[in-house]
Design a protein around this motif. Structure first.
Motif, PDB file in Angstrom:
ATOM      1  N   CYS A   1     -18.794  -6.556  -4.760  1.00 53.24           N
ATOM      2  CA  CYS A   1     -17.733  -6.125  -4.074  1.00 53.24           C
ATOM      3  C   CYS A   1     -18.951  -5.459  -2.709  1.00 53.24           C
ATOM      4  CB  CYS A   1     -16.827  -5.876  -3.791  1.00 53.24           C
ATOM      5  SG  CYS A   1     -15.552  -6.646  -5.524  1.00 53.24           S
ATOM      6  N   ARG A   2     -19.009  -4.616  -3.233  1.00 49.07           N
ATOM      7  CA  ARG A   2     -19.655  -3.155  -2.410  1.00 49.07           C
ATOM      8  C   ARG A   2     -20.530  -4.112  -1.308  1.00 49.07           C
ATOM      9  NH1 ARG A   2     -18.661  -0.029  -6.324  1.00 49.07           N
ATOM     10  NH2 ARG A   2     -20.600   0.905  -6.968  1.00 49.07           N
ATOM     11  N   ALA A   3     -22.196  -4.468  -2.148  1.00 47.60           N
ATOM     12  CA  ALA A   3     -22.932  -5.199  -1.449  1.00 47.60           C
ATOM     13  C   ALA A   3     -22.376  -6.068  -0.380  1.00 47.60           C
ATOM     14  CB  ALA A   3     -24.244  -6.136  -2.697  1.00 47.60           C
ATOM     15  N   LEU A   4     -21.686  -7.628  -0.974  1.00 44.93           N
ATOM     16  CA  LEU A   4     -20.648  -8.590  -0.303  1.00 44.93           C
ATOM     17  C   LEU A   4     -20.252  -7.447   0.858  1.00 44.93           C
ATOM     18  CD1 LEU A   4     -19.609 -10.953  -2.214  1.00 44.93           C
ATOM     19  CD2 LEU A   4     -21.294 -10.691  -0.811  1.00 44.93           C
ATOM     20  N   GLU A   5     -18.845  -6.260   0.741  1.00 43.17           N
ATOM     21  CA  GLU A   5     -18.977  -5.969   2.098  1.00 43.17           C
ATOM     22  C   GLU A   5     -20.373  -5.536   3.389  1.00 43.17           C
ATOM     23  OE1 GLU A   5     -16.676  -2.084   0.940  1.00 43.17           O
ATOM     24  OE2 GLU A   5     -14.675  -3.679   0.035  1.00 43.17           O
ATOM     25  N   GLU A   6     -20.615  -4.313   2.824  1.00 42.20           N
ATOM     26  CA  GLU A   6     -22.332  -4.260   3.263  1.00 42.20           C
ATOM     27  C   GLU A   6     -22.898  -5.817   4.379  1.00 42.20           C
ATOM     28  OE1 GLU A   6     -24.829  -1.959   5.229  1.00 42.20           O
ATOM     29  OE2 GLU A   6     -22.963  -1.565   4.107  1.00 42.20           O
ATOM     30  N   GLU A   7     -22.824  -6.176   3.687  1.00 46.79           N
ATOM     31  CA  GLU A   7     -23.763  -7.976   4.115  1.00 46.79           C
ATOM     32  C   GLU A   7     -22.283  -8.121   5.513  1.00 46.79           C
ATOM     33  OE1 GLU A   7     -23.199 -12.679   2.891  1.00 46.79           O
ATOM     34  OE2 GLU A   7     -24.345 -10.428   1.511  1.00 46.79           O
ATOM     35  N   GLY A   8     -21.184  -8.317   5.142  1.00 44.58           N
ATOM     36  CA  GLY A   8     -19.842  -8.617   6.197  1.00 44.58           C
ATOM     37  C   GLY A   8     -20.667  -7.518   7.294  1.00 44.58           C
ATOM     38  N   ARG A   9     -20.488  -6.495   6.953  1.00 42.98           N
ATOM     39  CA  ARG A   9     -20.654  -5.612   8.128  1.00 42.98           C
ATOM     40  C   ARG A   9     -22.163  -5.779   8.973  1.00 42.98           C
ATOM     41  NH1 ARG A   9     -18.123  -1.671   4.696  1.00 42.98           N
ATOM     42  NH2 ARG A   9     -20.676  -0.970   3.544  1.00 42.98           N
ATOM     43  N   LYS A  10     -22.980  -6.083   8.250  1.00 43.50           N
ATOM     44  CA  LYS A  10     -24.323  -6.398   8.734  1.00 43.50           C
ATOM     45  C   LYS A  10     -24.208  -7.652  10.130  1.00 43.50           C
ATOM     46  CE  LYS A  10     -27.502  -3.516   5.850  1.00 43.50           C
ATOM     47  NZ  LYS A  10     -28.803  -3.980   4.981  1.00 43.50           N
ATOM     48  N   LEU A  11     -23.557  -8.691   9.381  1.00 43.26           N
ATOM     49  CA  LEU A  11     -23.646  -9.636  10.191  1.00 43.26           C
ATOM     50  C   LEU A  11     -22.724  -9.533  10.985  1.00 43.26           C
ATOM     51  CD1 LEU A  11     -22.858 -11.878   7.103  1.00 43.26           C
ATOM     52  CD2 LEU A  11     -24.609 -11.920   8.693  1.00 43.26           C
TER      53      LEU A  11
ATOM     54  N   GLU B   1     -21.552 -19.325  16.800  1.00 43.75           N
ATOM     55  CA  GLU B   1     -21.098 -20.720  15.894  1.00 43.75           C
ATOM     56  C   GLU B   1     -21.174 -19.821  14.331  1.00 43.75           C
ATOM     57  OE1 GLU B   1     -17.872 -22.578  14.288  1.00 43.75           O
ATOM     58  OE2 GLU B   1     -18.231 -21.494  16.470  1.00 43.75           O
ATOM     59  N   ARG B   2     -22.854 -20.451  14.312  1.00 42.27           N
ATOM     60  CA  ARG B   2     -23.218 -19.753  12.778  1.00 42.27           C
ATOM     61  C   ARG B   2     -22.311 -18.494  12.112  1.00 42.27           C
ATOM     62  NH1 ARG B   2     -27.659 -22.431  15.384  1.00 42.27           N
ATOM     63  NH2 ARG B   2     -28.558 -20.405  15.383  1.00 42.27           N
ATOM     64  N   TYR B   3     -22.775 -17.592  13.186  1.00 35.53           N
ATOM     65  CA  TYR B   3     -22.471 -16.232  12.453  1.00 35.53           C
ATOM     66  C   TYR B   3     -21.076 -16.061  12.534  1.00 35.53           C
ATOM     67  CZ  TYR B   3     -26.855 -13.804  13.864  1.00 35.53           C
ATOM     68  OH  TYR B   3     -27.775 -13.125  13.949  1.00 35.53           O
ATOM     69  N   ARG B   4     -20.134 -16.711  13.080  1.00 38.60           N
ATOM     70  CA  ARG B   4     -19.056 -16.794  12.696  1.00 38.60           C
ATOM     71  C   ARG B   4     -18.587 -17.606  11.362  1.00 38.60           C
ATOM     72  NH1 ARG B   4     -14.587 -20.521  13.087  1.00 38.60           N
ATOM     73  NH2 ARG B   4     -15.669 -22.130  13.202  1.00 38.60           N
ATOM     74  N   LEU B   5     -19.600 -18.639  11.295  1.00 39.64           N
ATOM     75  CA  LEU B   5     -19.367 -19.361   9.752  1.00 39.64           C
ATOM     76  C   LEU B   5     -20.021 -18.950   8.520  1.00 39.64           C
ATOM     77  CD1 LEU B   5     -19.970 -22.997  11.330  1.00 39.64           C
ATOM     78  CD2 LEU B   5     -17.734 -22.381  10.183  1.00 39.64           C
ATOM     79  N   GLN B   6     -20.918 -17.999   8.757  1.00 36.41           N
ATOM     80  CA  GLN B   6     -21.211 -16.969   7.945  1.00 36.41           C
ATOM     81  C   GLN B   6     -20.259 -15.685   7.337  1.00 36.41           C
ATOM     82  OE1 GLN B   6     -25.362 -15.467   9.539  1.00 36.41           O
ATOM     83  NE2 GLN B   6     -26.179 -17.193   8.124  1.00 36.41           N
ATOM     84  N   LEU B   7     -20.166 -15.003   8.867  1.00 35.25           N
ATOM     85  CA  LEU B   7     -18.899 -13.772   7.996  1.00 35.25           C
ATOM     86  C   LEU B   7     -17.293 -14.882   7.609  1.00 35.25           C
ATOM     87  CD1 LEU B   7     -19.195 -11.918  11.605  1.00 35.25           C
ATOM     88  CD2 LEU B   7     -19.262 -11.318   9.674  1.00 35.25           C
TER      89      LEU B   7
END
Length: 239
Positions: A60-70, A98-104
């Motif tokens: 969960c923390r890793a995904l949160e960090e990934e989301g913040r970076k994106l 748009e790609r950023y939006r989809l990734q987020l």
């Protein structure tokens, strides 16, 4: 002759009881060991459950960090997009955003799933830990009972051991030596009697026929008789 028979039988009864107590003590030791091993296995299971919960929360923390970076990358790129003047570059920038939006969006969905998994894993761990605590109390009670039983067995065995010497001294030396020799050569397993009756002309230890001559000597009760097949001390009667 009757007196030594009674003394020998008393000695043998003592030995049989001590042997039984010893085997019962071994069974208690095995039971104690089995309980300990089972509890250690349960501890490892709970530890595994805890590791799963910790791993799920780390995901969960890793995904949160990934989301913040994106999100930071998207914001930074969006600022740069405002400075673009050419239409083709602007269209490419919009596609990138748009790609950023989809990734987020995908990241958020993965975070929700990971959070759900982490909560389930943590709940499972807490339940397992609670069960383990109860099992620990049960184990302590079982071990306490086993310990008490073991002490009782040791006390009884010590008492029988103390009695044995006095009993042995009452058996004639020649007969006692023969009896001890038979005991020393016994095979592994529960102790079987070496002083046995003859019933219907048969040795009650090996269940082989006793010769007529020995039966006659037993009836006269004048000399020590042993089985020709197993070596047991033969007695016409046990009482």
């Amino acid at each position: 002759m009757q007196d030594w028979k009674e003394k020998l039988l008393a000695l043998q009864e003592n030995d049989l009881i001590r042997d039984s107590l010893g085997r019962e003590r071994e069974a208690l030791n095995a039971q104690w060991k089995g309980l300990s091993q089972a509890f250690l296995a349960r501890q490892e299971e709970v530890a595994g459950s805890q590791r799963l919960a910790v791993s799920a929360r780390a995901k969960c923390r890793a995904l949160e960090e990934e989301g913040r970076k994106l999100a930071q990358e998207r914001q930074s790129f969006q600022v740069k997009t405002a400075e673009i003047r050419k239409n083709d570059e602007y269209q490419m920038a919009m596609a990138a955003l748009e790609r950023y939006r989809l990734q987020l969006q995908e990241n958020e969905e993965r975070q929700l799933l990971a959070l759900e998994e982490a909560e389930k894993a943590e709940e499972a761990f807490l339940q397992e830990r609670a069960r383990l605590q109860q099992e620990r109390k049960t184990l302590e009670g079982q071990k306490l009972a086993l310990g008490q039983k073991a002490r009782q067995l040791e006390e009884e065995r010590a008492r029988r051991e103390a009695e044995r010497e006095a009993l042995a001294q009452q058996v004639p030396l020649e007969i006692r030596r023969l009896y001890e020799h038979l005991l020393s050569g016994r095979q592994q397993g529960p102790l079987r009697p070496w002083a046995v009756a003859v019933a219907q002309g048969v040795c009650q230890r090996c269940h082989r026929a006793v010769t007529p001559h020995k039966l006659q000597e037993l009836a006269l009760d004048k000399a020590l008789q042993t089985c020709d097949h197993c070596g047991a001390i033969l007695l016409e009667k046990l009482s």
